[in-house]
Each structure stands twice: as structure tokens, then as C-alpha cells.
Write a protein that holds these residues in place. Structure first.
Motif, mmCIF file in Angstrom:
data_model
loop_
_atom_site.group_PDB
_atom_site.id
_atom_site.type_symbol
_atom_site.label_atom_id
_atom_site.label_comp_id
_atom_site.label_asym_id
_atom_site.label_seq_id
_atom_site.Cartn_x
_atom_site.Cartn_y
_atom_site.Cartn_z
ATOM 1 N N ARG A 1 0.834 -1.203 0.000
ATOM 2 C CA ARG A 1 0.000 0.000 0.000
ATOM 3 C C ARG A 1 0.872 1.256 0.000
ATOM 4 N N GLN A 2 1.930 1.264 0.820
ATOM 5 C CA GLN A 2 2.816 2.424 0.874
ATOM 6 C C GLN A 2 3.570 2.598 -0.437
ATOM 7 N N ALA B 1 10.435 1.705 -7.096
ATOM 8 C CA ALA B 1 10.495 0.641 -8.104
ATOM 9 C C ALA B 1 9.482 -0.461 -7.786
ATOM 10 N N ILE B 2 9.346 -0.813 -6.499
ATOM 11 C CA ILE B 2 8.353 -1.813 -6.110
ATOM 12 C C ILE B 2 6.952 -1.311 -6.445
ATOM 13 N N GLU C 1 6.082 0.851 -8.725
ATOM 14 C CA GLU C 1 5.874 0.856 -10.176
ATOM 15 C C GLU C 1 5.564 -0.550 -10.684
ATOM 16 N N LEU C 2 6.266 -1.544 -10.155
ATOM 17 C CA LEU C 2 5.988 -2.923 -10.554
ATOM 18 C C LEU C 2 4.580 -3.335 -10.142
ATOM 19 N N MET C 3 4.184 -2.942 -8.952
ATOM 20 C CA MET C 3 2.853 -3.295 -8.467
ATOM 21 C C MET C 3 1.759 -2.630 -9.308
ATOM 22 N N LEU C 4 1.996 -1.397 -9.746
ATOM 23 C CA LEU C 4 0.991 -0.707 -10.551
ATOM 24 C C LEU C 4 0.870 -1.296 -11.954
ATOM 25 N N GLU C 5 1.871 -2.049 -12.385
ATOM 26 C CA GLU C 5 1.729 -2.752 -13.649
ATOM 27 C C GLU C 5 0.689 -3.861 -13.516
ATOM 28 N N VAL C 6 0.540 -4.391 -12.310
ATOM 29 C CA VAL C 6 -0.426 -5.456 -12.056
ATOM 30 C C VAL C 6 -1.776 -4.868 -11.657
ATOM 31 N N GLU D 1 -7.880 -0.756 -2.706
ATOM 32 C CA GLU D 1 -8.261 -1.772 -3.696
ATOM 33 C C GLU D 1 -7.020 -2.389 -4.336
ATOM 34 N N ALA D 2 -6.023 -1.546 -4.646
ATOM 35 C CA ALA D 2 -4.794 -2.056 -5.243
ATOM 36 C C ALA D 2 -4.087 -2.986 -4.268
ATOM 37 N N ALA D 3 -4.032 -2.623 -2.997
ATOM 38 C CA ALA D 3 -3.385 -3.478 -2.005
ATOM 39 C C ALA D 3 -4.110 -4.807 -1.868
ATOM 40 N N ASP D 4 -5.432 -4.785 -1.960
ATOM 41 C CA ASP D 4 -6.200 -6.026 -1.873
ATOM 42 C C ASP D 4 -5.884 -6.950 -3.045
#
Length: 72
Positions: free
Chosen positions: A6-7, A45-46, A48-53, A62-65
Motif C-alpha cells: 500500500r505504501q 520501483a516496487i 511501479e511494478l505493483m501498478l503494472e499489475v 483496492e490495489a493493495a487487496d
């Protein structure tokens, strides 16, 4: 892990802070600043990678879930 993701997502969605205007002459402080900058770059960087998913249209929660499934 969910809090870390989330952070990271929140950090990517916000503008990075400007670099310090006057770098310290103290080598210890300068070294610590480099460590903090490296940590911030890794977190970004983490995120950015997560936002690709998880697309940006999702809220942080919602993104963290969605991403929690990948982190487990």
C-alpha cells in the motif's frame, strides 16, 4: 506485507520530494542521505511494478487487496 505494498503504491502515485538544495558537508550525513535515497528509489520501483499489475484506476486500498494475493 499489505502495508508495504500500500505504501509503495501510494509513493508512486505522489510526486517525489525535491532533492536537498544544500547537500551536507558532513560525510556521515551524506552517506546516510544516500542510503535513504536508495531506499526511496527501491520503494518506488516496487510501487511501479505493483501498478503494472494493479491499474491506477484502483484506490490504494483496492490495489493493495489485489496485490496481496501476489505477495502471499
Amino acid at each position: 506485507m499489505r502495508a508495504v505494498v500500500r505504501q509503495a503504491v501510494r509513493d508512486v502515485r505522489t510526486a517525489p520530494p525535491p532533492p536537498p538544495a544544500d547537500p551536507s558537508a558532513d560525510p556521515t550525513i551524506a552517506a546516510l542521505r544516500r542510503v535513504v535515497d536508495d531506499l526511496a528509489a527501491s520503494t518506488r520501483a516496487i510501487g511501479e511494478l505493483m501498478l503494472e499489475v494493479a491499474p491506477a484506476c484502483l484506490s490504494d486500498t483496492e490495489a493493495a487487496d489485489v496485490l496481496a494475493l501476489l505477495c502471499d
